[in-house]
Design a protein around this motif. Structure first.
Motif, short mmCIF file in Angstrom:
data_model
loop_
_atom_site.label_atom_id
_atom_site.label_comp_id
_atom_site.label_asym_id
_atom_site.label_seq_id
_atom_site.Cartn_x
_atom_site.Cartn_y
_atom_site.Cartn_z
N GLY A 101 0.83 -1.20 0.00
CA GLY A 101 0.00 0.00 0.00
C GLY A 101 0.86 1.25 0.00
N ILE A 102 0.22 2.41 -0.03
CA ILE A 102 0.94 3.67 -0.07
C ILE A 102 1.78 3.81 1.21
CG2 ILE A 102 0.72 6.17 -0.11
CD1 ILE A 102 -1.89 5.76 -1.70
N GLY A 103 3.08 4.00 1.04
CA GLY A 103 3.96 4.14 2.19
C GLY A 103 4.04 2.90 3.06
N TYR A 104 3.71 1.76 2.47
CA TYR A 104 3.71 0.47 3.21
C TYR A 104 2.85 0.59 4.46
CZ TYR A 104 7.37 -1.16 0.12
OH TYR A 104 8.06 -1.54 -0.99
N ARG A 105 1.71 1.25 4.35
CA ARG A 105 0.86 1.46 5.52
C ARG A 105 0.06 0.21 5.89
NH1 ARG A 105 -3.64 5.55 2.86
NH2 ARG A 105 -4.49 4.10 1.32
N ASN A 106 -0.04 -0.72 4.95
CA ASN A 106 -0.77 -1.95 5.24
C ASN A 106 0.22 -3.02 5.70
OD1 ASN A 106 -3.07 -0.67 4.27
ND2 ASN A 106 -2.77 -1.46 2.20
#
Length: 119
Positions: A101-106
């Motif tokens: 996900g965006i910015g490895y947020r997941n």
């Protein structure tokens, strides 16, 4: 929903081998970085091996280099950890991890599988 299901843990003798497998579902597997972590009793969880999204690169903690190999199959949504030349200090609960996900947020975790190396 997201699921990471590990299998393949168990008891091995020093010098032996085990292969862990993680089956993923509920997210776009190929676009996620996949890793294996481990946590021994009384110790912090540590990154053991990682595979970048689309499998472009891999990395390992120094203590397992040359003995462990991470591999992923983006067609089957699986990531494996081949563990050879096992040592008693490899004893731990091993966890599959996905980051994306965006910015490895997941960030997703499996339930863990026990690996015990003992004679």
């Amino acid at each position: 929903q997201v699921q990471l299901v590990e299998s393949g843990g168990g008891l091995a003798q020093p010098g032996g081998s085990l292969r862990l497998s993680c089956a993923a579902s509920g997210f776009t597997f190929s676009s996620y970085a996949m890793s294996w972590y481990r946590q021994a009793p009384g110790k912090e969880r540590e990154l053991v091996a990682g595979s970048s999204s689309f499998g472009g690169s891999t990395n390992y903690v120094d203590s397992v280099k040359g003995r462990f190999t991470i591999s992923r199959d983006n067609a089957k949504n699986t990531v494996d950890l081949q563990m050879n030349s096992l040592k008693p200090e490899d004893t731990a609960v091993y966890y599959c991890h996905a980051a994306g996900g965006i910015g490895y947020r997941n960030n997703y975790w499996g339930q863990g599988t026990q690996v015990t190396v003992s004679s």
